[in-house]
Design a protein around this motif. Structure first.
Motif, PDB file in Angstrom:
ATOM      1  N   ARG A  52      40.878  47.359  44.214  1.00 23.03           N
ATOM      2  CA  ARG A  52      41.339  47.778  42.880  1.00 23.03           C
ATOM      3  C   ARG A  52      41.322  46.614  41.894  1.00 23.03           C
ATOM      4  N   SER A  53      41.622  45.423  42.398  1.00 20.58           N
ATOM      5  CA  SER A  53      41.719  44.248  41.535  1.00 20.58           C
ATOM      6  C   SER A  53      40.825  43.140  42.070  1.00 20.58           C
ATOM      7  N   VAL A  54      39.984  42.583  41.197  1.00 15.88           N
ATOM      8  CA  VAL A  54      39.031  41.536  41.577  1.00 15.88           C
ATOM      9  C   VAL A  54      39.304  40.290  40.752  1.00 15.88           C
TER      10      VAL A  54
ATOM     11  N   LEU B 248      40.006  43.374  36.444  1.00 13.85           N
ATOM     12  CA  LEU B 248      39.154  42.213  36.689  1.00 13.85           C
ATOM     13  C   LEU B 248      39.815  40.992  36.053  1.00 13.85           C
ATOM     14  N   TRP B 249      39.869  39.902  36.794  1.00 11.45           N
ATOM     15  CA  TRP B 249      40.452  38.658  36.306  1.00 11.45           C
ATOM     16  C   TRP B 249      39.378  37.581  36.277  1.00 11.45           C
TER      17      TRP B 249
ATOM     18  N   GLU C 182      45.374  39.747  49.498  1.00  9.97           N
ATOM     19  CA  GLU C 182      46.162  40.707  48.725  1.00  9.97           C
ATOM     20  C   GLU C 182      46.649  40.110  47.413  1.00  9.97           C
ATOM     21  N   GLU C 183      46.851  38.778  47.410  1.00 12.81           N
ATOM     22  CA  GLU C 183      47.376  38.118  46.217  1.00 12.81           C
ATOM     23  C   GLU C 183      46.756  36.729  46.051  1.00 12.81           C
ATOM     24  N   VAL C 184      46.726  36.279  44.797  1.00  8.68           N
ATOM     25  CA  VAL C 184      46.317  34.914  44.482  1.00  8.68           C
ATOM     26  C   VAL C 184      47.502  34.212  43.830  1.00  8.68           C
ATOM     27  N   GLU C 185      47.899  33.107  44.417  1.00  2.23           N
ATOM     28  CA  GLU C 185      48.956  32.290  43.821  1.00  2.23           C
ATOM     29  C   GLU C 185      48.297  31.270  42.899  1.00  2.23           C
TER      30      GLU C 185
ATOM     31  N   THR D 182      51.825  34.805  40.481  1.00  4.48           N
ATOM     32  CA  THR D 182      51.003  35.481  41.474  1.00  4.48           C
ATOM     33  C   THR D 182      50.400  36.736  40.864  1.00  4.48           C
ATOM     34  N   ILE D 183      49.108  36.969  41.146  1.00  2.00           N
ATOM     35  CA  ILE D 183      48.450  38.195  40.702  1.00  2.00           C
ATOM     36  C   ILE D 183      47.911  38.931  41.924  1.00  2.00           C
ATOM     37  N   ARG D 184      47.814  40.234  41.808  1.00  2.00           N
ATOM     38  CA  ARG D 184      47.228  41.023  42.886  1.00  2.00           C
ATOM     39  C   ARG D 184      45.710  40.874  42.841  1.00  2.00           C
ATOM     40  N   ALA D 185      45.108  40.768  44.010  1.00  2.53           N
ATOM     41  CA  ALA D 185      43.645  40.718  44.102  1.00  2.53           C
ATOM     42  C   ALA D 185      43.223  41.193  45.478  1.00  2.53           C
ATOM     43  N   ASP D 186      42.404  42.218  45.525  1.00  2.00           N
ATOM     44  CA  ASP D 186      41.861  42.716  46.785  1.00  2.00           C
ATOM     45  C   ASP D 186      40.536  42.048  47.128  1.00  2.00           C
TER      46      ASP D 186
END
Length: 471
Positions: A146-148, A192-193, A283-286, A306-310
């Protein structure tokens, strides 16, 4: 050039760098030269074929111009020949009057943070190779993503974000392999980040690519508070490209969100990843906020979020890897040289060996940069040729005695025709063939099976070893 026998030059790597070098060699009229272009793939053009975003169709004019290199009867394409596997450096040096290394950058830099090796963390280079149809690419799955997060603020990160943000129906006219289009069509990515440890004024993407991403239909754009503040630098000291980039970002951040919103794009400047977290996969990026010190260095502030990222894709730079038995500067990731002349470990010029492209200067510049780079190298090569040891016999005959059996440019034309035929069968200009077995069968037989001609490619086991190289 009279009746003098031609000099024989081997170029290792048939991407843009190698092709520009070949062009410089065969279009000059002072020294008779014949060129053999080696590549480990059965397809020439390197990153021009596999690294340029498939929806950037304007690049075809560059490919067409470089393809004219093969119109010369003094240029041969010798595919499926890998230095170190099929032929040694010594064999090339003993068979040719001069050798040029032009293999580009087949590796990429790492973030070196905890969790970087978790499933779901990977290289944007590998992701580009997948949607670009490279036969060595690792299959990518977007299931459950869901999140990249794309780490890096260059054109690679922008291209990846645009491909993921775009309606897959708009990619159907490209030459992407069918399985790639099918995977993108199932994508449920919502966010998208694009993450950079410096500010937007330091980003290396070009304005054209940035604006193309920002104009993606259905894309809502947000930028971290304060990232566009002029306080980070003197706006009067910015170059034209940077000012245009900042203007494009301000316009995008100020406009209302589209209706409906298909994807959300978040620019997160002045942050760096410090760890990836997840139970079994990312699952997450710090992230840690950064700042610019008085000396211009980026420093950590200690403030984290922290952001969510799959899916996390690093796009922080490509790096060349050593060629077997060829001098290499590990610290800089290049072949040591003096204006294109290869140097040994003691800093002495190695007679008859040259370098051009990314493995010469590092992974910087655009495709056109290789033209002037090759001109410098070829200029010195031509100066040196009269003093080098001559090898008048056809080198290919000697190499064949050592078991080297390359594919030819005619084999590439068979692949080219098959891809166009696959495209015609599906209403597209071309469908890229991305399986080793299919590529090698076309080289052997020059045709597709009935199923392939109908648009149903086969995916048998590879006939050739696979690596991550991108010549």
């Amino acid at each position: 050039m009279g009746d003098a026998p031609p000099y024989r030059v081997a170029i290792v790597g048939a991407g843009p760098a190698g092709l520009f070098a070949a062009q410089h060699l065969v279009t000059q009229h002072d020294v008779p030269v014949r060129v053999d272009l080696f590549d480990r793939l059965p397809t020439p053009f390197g990153l021009l074929r596999y690294g340029v975003a498939p929806d950037h169709t304007s690049i075809r004019s560059v490919a067409q111009a470089l393809a004219r290199t093969f119109d010369s009867d003094r240029v041969r394409f010798l595919g499926t020949v890998e230095l170190g596997r099929d032929v040694t450096r010594r064999q090339l040096v003993e068979a040719y009057d001069a050798v040029v290394y032009a293999v580009g950058a087949s590796g990429d830099l790492r973030m070196r943070v905890p969790g970087e090796d978790l499933p779901g963390s990977g290289s944007a280079r590998q992701f580009v190779a997948w949607y670009g149809g490279h036969p060595d690419a690792t299959q990518q799955s977007l299931r459950g993503v869901r999140s990249v997060a794309c780490v890096g603020v260059g054109n690679v990160a922008v291209d990846v974000a645009r491909i993921l943000a775009k309606d897959p129906a708009r990619l159907a006219a490209t030459d992407m392999p069918e399985d790639v289009l099918a995977e993108l069509a199932t994508s449920e990515v919502t966010d998208l980040w694009i993450i950079g440890r410096r500010g937007p004024q330091h980003a290396s993407y070009t304005t054209k690519e940035l604006r193309e991403l920002l104009a993606t239909p259905g894309l809502a754009v947000s930028i971290d508070d304060g990232a566009l503040d002029a306080g980070h630098t003197d706006p009067e000291g910015l170059d034209r490209r940077t000012r245009a980039n900042l203007e494009a970002l301000r316009e995008a951040a100020a406009r209302p969100a589209p209706s409906p919103v298909r994807r959300r794009l978040h620019f997160l400047f002045w942050h760096r990843p410090v760890a990836l977290h997840g139970a079994g996969r990312v699952e997450e990026v710090e992230l840690e906020r950064t700042a610019l010190a008085p000396d211009g260095e980026v420093v950590a502030t200690g403030e984290t979020r922290t952001i969510r990222a799959d899916l996390v894709l690093r796009a922080i730079g490509y790096r060349s890897t050593p060629l077997p038995d060829v001098p290499f500067d590990e610290a800089r990731g290049v072949i040591p040289h003096r204006e294109g002349r290869v140097l040994d470990a003691a800093g002495r010029v190695v007679p008859g060996e040259y370098v051009t492209g990314w493995i010469k200067r590092g992974a910087t510049g655009v495709i056109g940069t290789n033209k002037s780079d090759a001109a410098e190298t070829v200029g010195h090569l031509l100066e040196d040729l009269p003093a080098l040891t001559r090898h008048p016999a056809d080198p290919l005959e000697d190499l064949r005695l050592h078991g080297v059996h390359p594919t030819s440019y005619d084999d590439w034309l068979a692949i080219d025709a098959a891809e166009i035929a696959l495209g015609a069968a599906t209403g597209r200009p071309r469908v890229k063939i991305d399986a080793w077995a299919d590529l090698m069968r076309l080289c052997r037989d020059g045709r597709m099976t009935e199923g392939e001609a109908a648009g149903v490619p086969s995916y048998d086991a590879p006939d050739s070893p696979t690596t991550d190289d991108l010549y």
